[in-house]
Design an enzyme around this catalytic site. Structure first.
Site: not given
Length: 530
Positions: A73, A131
């Protein structure tokens, strides 16, 4: 081959839409988490229901040959936001993602899509997963959150990610781990742990409010879904509805939110003024059994560098500009989104750094008669095989790093692997998936040190063999490998001027920066009832 065939130093604008338009288009990006290439009905899944995401493709353009920059990610999302390979700003080291206890994040000197558009007068907003960093020196300083990277309107966000520890169902955890599961609004924790049942509705309400509030000015909005990352969760309206099961419920709930945003855009009369992109950050977590998604025909998934880990669905819709019903096999990277958007709005890209993305704006706005390499589709269009080779660069190379090592490249029609990585063995799902559900949170390859260098590169023709089943005889491709080696050498020369620190290193973490709303308890719910 020149360095320009590997990475592009962009100093101007390829396509200036201001010459054609007296207004700037709105930009909406829907970013799914861990969604596999084969998960959507429109990409060929046999039991996933047709929904609003598939409708975007029907009314716009679907791409079949787009790659994430990484199969985890954090580096993939950073590459999308900056148009640059993660190696260029230090997203490398012991971990493949940023953990909540990392005291580093996306460097301030990196320029994001949001920052470029903000400087052009755009309102910039985000909801959902971030993130790319949280805190630097305390439990709440928020040094790396979206408002530090060009987003002026930050709604409800997950600054890190959903995790196995966030499960509320009792299936995998007795109770959520509050120290790893938290929800923010702007830079303040509002829930710890996250209450998942109404999460989609909270994000959607913020998204609709942003669009309404900025409907009279150009806006850029990133709707970054927590779906379909585990743990699975659903609003009661979507629970146990999909014939595909829990994972299908997740996609349907995500699709519902997409449809609601699209209805809002239409209600405000912004349809023809808004470019909408739907993408996934990388491939599916196949080791998660029935909760892990489908890479379609491709081998591999999240955490490795076979096609299943890197090839992602991409859909573009813009009525009046993008001709509906188009399918393209044009080779793209998620890094191309940054320069494409800047081209379309008539902006200028930063000229003080090397960019790895290439604009495909000309491909989106191309409306002349189709060639034999391009087709339209109806509801059964996923059966068609179509190409669109507009301004295709036959010598383009996509490089895939794991930490600081090039593990694979895509060059012309070839995929070349320099490292080997494990896939689930034949008995994996039998022994690790009880009635389709995972017995543990697992990856076959979670860290780059688990990858091993190959004695000789392994070459596949992924146009002929997209499943990467049939390695080619390397002796017959020596000229190809000379071209690849030369291009890689030139690419590495462009890294010399970059001050690269391994930000994802294990020693860049400390529990003192773990988000906590009320130390030492870290349990709260400050969000209004929903």
């Amino acid at each position: 081959m020149t360095v320009a065939s590997v990475v592009i130093l962009v100093v101007g604008v390829f396509l200036t839409c201001e010459a054609r338009l007296d207004w700037k288009p709105n930009i909406v990006i829907f970013l799914a988490d861990d969604l596999g290439y084969g998960d959507l009905s429109v990409y060929g899944h046999p039991s996933q229901e047709f929904g609003p995401i598939d409708k975007l493709a029907q009314e716009g353009m679907r791409f079949t040959n787009c790659y994430a920059a990484h199969s985890f990610c954090t580096p993939s999302r950073a590459a999308l936001m900056t148009g640059r390979l993660p190696i260029r700003y230090g997203f490398q080291g012991g971990y493949n993602v940023l953990l909540p206890q990392h005291f580093v994040g996306l460097p301030y000197n990196e320029v994001t899509i949001a920052e470029v558009l903000k400087d052009l007068g755009y309102a910039t907003g985000i909801v959902g997963k971030w993130h790319l960093g949280i805190n630097s020196y305390s439990t709440s300083d928020g040094s790396f959150l979206p408002h530090r990277h060009g987003f002026t309107d930050v709604g409800t966000i997950l600054p890190a990610s959903l995790m196995w520890d966030c499960d509320e169902s009792g299936k995998y955890r007795h109770q959520p781990n509050a120290k790893r599961c938290f929800l923010y609004r702007n830079s303040t924790i509002i829930q710890q742990p996250i209450q998942l049942g109404k999460l989609t509705s909270r994000l959607l309400d913020d998204a609709k409010a942003f669009i309404y509030n900025h409907s009279r000015e150009p806006f850029f909005f990133l709707y970054s879904f927590p779906q379909v990352h585990r743990p699975m969760f659903n609003d009661h309206r979507f629970y146990n509805v999909s014939k595909r099961g829990t994972y299908g419920d997740q996609i349907n709930e995500m699709g519902w939110a997409v449809g609601q945003v699209m209805d809002t855009i239409a209600t405000l009369g912004l349809d023809r003024k808004t470019l909408v992109l739907f993408v996934s950050d990388h491939g599916p977590h196949v080791e998660a059994c029935s909760e892990g998604g489908s890479p379609g025909i491709f081998k591999g998934g999240k955490g490795n560098f076979f096609e299943g880990g890197l090839r992602v669905p991409v859909i573009a819709r813009w009525p009046g500009v993008i001709e509906p019903g188009r399918v393209s096999i044009h080779l793209l990277s998620l890094m191309d989104i940054f320069p494409t958007i800047v081209d379309l709005v008539g902006g200028r890209l930063p000229n003080d750094r090397m960019l790895d993305g290439q604009s495909f704006a000309d491909l989106l706005v191309r409306n002349e008669a189709r060639t034999l390499n391009e087709q339209s589709f109806d509801n059964s269009f996923m059966l068609n095989s179509a190409r669109a080779n507009v301004h295709h660069n036959p010598s383009r190379m996509l490089l895939f790093y794991c930490s600081d090592t090039i593990t694979a490249v895509r060059y012309k029609e070839y995929k070349i692997h320099f490292q080997t990585f494990k896939l689930p063995p034949e008995n994996f799902f039998e022994t690790n998936c009880t009635e389709g559900f995972p017995n543990k949170d697992s990856y076959m390859a979670e860290f780059c040190h688990q990858f091993k260098p190959l004695d000789m590169p392994v070459i596949y023709n992924v146009e002929h063999d997209p499943e990467e089943n049939y390695p080619l005889d390397a002796k017959k491709y020596r000229e190809l490998m000379r071209e690849v080696d030369h291009a890689i050498a030139e690419h590495k020369m462009t890294l010399d001027a970059e001050n690269i620190m391994p930000l994802l290193a294990m020693n860049n973490t400390h529990n003192s920066v773990l988000p906590c709303c009320n130390p030492p308890y870290c349990i709260c719910n400050y969000s209004p009832p929903h």
